[in-house]
Motif scaffolding. Structure first.
Motif, PDB file in Angstrom:
ATOM      1  N   PRO A 106       0.800  -1.229   0.000  1.00 46.78           N
ATOM      2  CA  PRO A 106       0.000   0.000   0.000  1.00 46.78           C
ATOM      3  C   PRO A 106       0.837   1.286   0.000  1.00 46.78           C
ATOM      4  N   LEU A 107       2.110   1.172   0.349  1.00 47.00           N
ATOM      5  CA  LEU A 107       2.995   2.339   0.323  1.00 47.00           C
ATOM      6  C   LEU A 107       3.567   2.591  -1.062  1.00 47.00           C
ATOM      7  N   VAL A 108       3.746   1.530  -1.847  1.00 47.27           N
ATOM      8  CA  VAL A 108       4.422   1.684  -3.143  1.00 47.27           C
ATOM      9  C   VAL A 108       3.493   1.507  -4.345  1.00 47.27           C
ATOM     10  N   LEU A 109       2.428   0.761  -4.192  1.00 42.37           N
ATOM     11  CA  LEU A 109       1.486   0.559  -5.292  1.00 42.37           C
ATOM     12  C   LEU A 109       0.154   1.192  -4.892  1.00 42.37           C
ATOM     13  N   ARG A 110       0.101   2.506  -5.063  1.00 46.24           N
ATOM     14  CA  ARG A 110      -1.094   3.240  -4.632  1.00 46.24           C
ATOM     15  C   ARG A 110      -1.313   4.472  -5.509  1.00 46.24           C
ATOM     16  N   ALA A 147      -2.846   2.076 -13.609  1.00 44.48           N
ATOM     17  CA  ALA A 147      -2.132   2.719 -14.717  1.00 44.48           C
ATOM     18  C   ALA A 147      -0.735   2.153 -14.952  1.00 44.48           C
ATOM     19  N   TYR A 148      -0.060   1.663 -13.923  1.00 40.62           N
ATOM     20  CA  TYR A 148       1.302   1.149 -14.080  1.00 40.62           C
ATOM     21  C   TYR A 148       1.355  -0.249 -14.685  1.00 40.62           C
ATOM     22  N   TRP A 149       0.276  -1.005 -14.620  1.00 40.72           N
ATOM     23  CA  TRP A 149       0.282  -2.445 -14.900  1.00 40.72           C
ATOM     24  C   TRP A 149       0.809  -2.783 -16.294  1.00 40.72           C
ATOM     25  N   GLU A 150       0.308  -2.100 -17.312  1.00 31.50           N
ATOM     26  CA  GLU A 150       0.706  -2.411 -18.690  1.00 31.50           C
ATOM     27  C   GLU A 150       2.202  -2.187 -18.895  1.00 31.50           C
ATOM     28  N   TYR A 151       2.723  -1.080 -18.335  1.00 32.14           N
ATOM     29  CA  TYR A 151       4.159  -0.803 -18.434  1.00 32.14           C
ATOM     30  C   TYR A 151       4.965  -1.893 -17.728  1.00 32.14           C
ATOM     31  N   LEU A 153       4.190  -4.954 -16.971  1.00 28.92           N
ATOM     32  CA  LEU A 153       4.106  -6.233 -17.664  1.00 28.92           C
ATOM     33  C   LEU A 153       4.908  -6.212 -18.972  1.00 28.92           C
ATOM     34  N   ALA A 154       4.864  -5.093 -19.682  1.00 29.45           N
ATOM     35  CA  ALA A 154       5.636  -4.984 -20.930  1.00 29.45           C
ATOM     36  C   ALA A 154       7.136  -5.051 -20.646  1.00 29.45           C
ATOM     37  N   MET A 155       7.571  -4.421 -19.568  1.00 26.39           N
ATOM     38  CA  MET A 155       8.984  -4.503 -19.204  1.00 26.39           C
ATOM     39  C   MET A 155       9.343  -5.922 -18.770  1.00 26.39           C
ATOM     40  N   PHE A 156       8.473  -6.553 -18.017  1.00 24.13           N
ATOM     41  CA  PHE A 156       8.691  -7.938 -17.601  1.00 24.13           C
ATOM     42  C   PHE A 156       8.841  -8.838 -18.824  1.00 24.13           C
ATOM     43  N   ALA A 157       8.061  -8.557 -19.861  1.00 25.68           N
ATOM     44  CA  ALA A 157       8.095  -9.359 -21.084  1.00 25.68           C
ATOM     45  C   ALA A 157       9.394  -9.185 -21.871  1.00 25.68           C
ATOM     46  N   CYS A 158      10.191  -8.191 -21.498  1.00 26.68           N
ATOM     47  CA  CYS A 158      11.498  -8.039 -22.157  1.00 26.68           C
ATOM     48  C   CYS A 158      12.408  -9.215 -21.808  1.00 26.68           C
ATOM     49  N   GLY A 159      12.000  -9.984 -20.811  1.00 24.05           N
ATOM     50  CA  GLY A 159      12.639 -11.259 -20.493  1.00 24.05           C
ATOM     51  C   GLY A 159      14.098 -11.185 -20.168  1.00 24.05           C
ATOM     52  N   SER A 160      14.896 -11.735 -21.054  1.00 21.24           N
ATOM     53  CA  SER A 160      16.327 -11.848 -20.786  1.00 21.24           C
ATOM     54  C   SER A 160      17.115 -10.627 -21.248  1.00 21.24           C
ATOM     55  N   TRP A 161      16.441  -9.609 -21.718  1.00 18.88           N
ATOM     56  CA  TRP A 161      17.072  -8.347 -22.093  1.00 18.88           C
ATOM     57  C   TRP A 161      18.168  -8.540 -23.143  1.00 18.88           C
ATOM     58  N   PRO A 177       8.920   3.064 -13.336  1.00 17.36           N
ATOM     59  CA  PRO A 177      10.045   2.190 -12.975  1.00 17.36           C
ATOM     60  C   PRO A 177       9.973   1.624 -11.559  1.00 17.36           C
ATOM     61  N   ASN A 178       9.518   2.391 -10.593  1.00 14.14           N
ATOM     62  CA  ASN A 178       9.418   1.867  -9.230  1.00 14.14           C
ATOM     63  C   ASN A 178       8.374   0.767  -9.139  1.00 14.14           C
ATOM     64  N   GLU A 179       7.234   1.007  -9.755  1.00 13.47           N
ATOM     65  CA  GLU A 179       6.177   0.008  -9.744  1.00 13.47           C
ATOM     66  C   GLU A 179       6.622  -1.253 -10.483  1.00 13.47           C
ATOM     67  N   TYR A 180       7.377  -1.066 -11.570  1.00  8.35           N
ATOM     68  CA  TYR A 180       7.892  -2.224 -12.306  1.00  8.35           C
ATOM     69  C   TYR A 180       8.773  -3.091 -11.410  1.00  8.35           C
ATOM     70  N   ALA A 181       9.634  -2.462 -10.605  1.00  6.70           N
ATOM     71  CA  ALA A 181      10.534  -3.237  -9.740  1.00  6.70           C
ATOM     72  C   ALA A 181       9.730  -4.112  -8.776  1.00  6.70           C
ATOM     73  N   TRP A 182       8.690  -3.569  -8.185  1.00  6.27           N
ATOM     74  CA  TRP A 182       7.854  -4.344  -7.274  1.00  6.27           C
ATOM     75  C   TRP A 182       7.063  -5.408  -8.024  1.00  6.27           C
ATOM     76  N   PHE A 183       6.529  -5.040  -9.167  1.00  8.96           N
ATOM     77  CA  PHE A 183       5.776  -5.974  -9.994  1.00  8.96           C
ATOM     78  C   PHE A 183       6.659  -7.152 -10.407  1.00  8.96           C
ATOM     79  N   ASP A 184       7.882  -6.836 -10.830  1.00  9.61           N
ATOM     80  CA  ASP A 184       8.827  -7.872 -11.259  1.00  9.61           C
ATOM     81  C   ASP A 184       9.112  -8.842 -10.117  1.00  9.61           C
TER      82      ASP A 184
END
Length: 192
Positions: A106-110, A147-151, A153-161, A177-184
């Motif tokens: 709740p502190l980072v994904l809000r 709003a962050y979800w699509e970004y 997930l798209a970054m996660f899909a970059c896979g092995s970079w 980028p912060n939300e991506y780190a937590w999502f990842d």
């Protein structure tokens, strides 16, 4: 069918030069911005106030446990975050780490708006028409996400970079980028 497979963006990506990649990213940005302009129905979930189809919310049907606890729909981002914690606990059984997530998510994904999203925007789900216009396919997980979800997930899909795909994601979607780190971290823990 041969033509469609030949024109899938994930297959074509390495053959495209930077100006062509920029053109495709710009066209996808316009398409995504159009989706984002749809008025929100006031919940997080699939169209028609249905549960999410996205794999992070999936539970085994034979368990008979998903009464919406894991997959929604959710009236608030706080309830969606709680579902992610519940899903983590369901998968791992690690109560102490679940308590950590319950405290910090709740502190980072809000405070993210509810936006209409494809739900799985990655190159394998984009085909190029004969004229080079990108068309997004595979809409089964589409719905109303933070709003962050699509970004994320798209970054996660970059896979092995292994290529420059990650450089074009922010040209298509607003960066979180912060939300991506937590999502990842959450996604890897839910599916490892």
């Amino acid at each position: 069918m041969e033509n469609v497979l030949r024109l899938k963006l994930d297959v074509m990506w390495s053959r495209l030069d930077p100006p062509e990649k920029d053109r495709i990213a710009s066209q996808l940005r316009l398409q995504i911005d159009t989706l984002r302009s749809l008025p929100t129905p006031g919940y997080f979930g699939c169209i028609g106030r249905r549960p999410f189809e996205e794999s992070m919310f999936w539970t085994a049907p034979e368990d008979g446990v998903d009464d919406g606890t894991y997959s929604g729909p959710f009236d608030t981002e706080l309830k969606l975050n709680d579902a992610l914690v519940q899903k983590y606990l369901y998968n791992s059984g690690l109560h102490h780490k679940a308590q950590y997530y319950r405290r910090v998510l709740p502190l980072v994904l809000r405070d993210h708006g509810i936006v209409f999203s494809h739900g799985d925007l990655q190159r394998k789900n984009v085909i190029l028409k004969e004229n080079g216009e990108p068309v997004v396919i595979d809409w089964e997980t589409a719905g109303w996400y933070p709003a962050y979800w699509e970004y994320a997930l798209a970054m996660f899909a970059c896979g092995s970079w292994e290529d420059d795909g990650h450089e074009y994601v922010p040209r298509i979607l607003t960066e979180y980028p912060n939300e991506y780190a937590w999502f990842d971290m959450l996604r890897r823990e839910l599916w490892s």
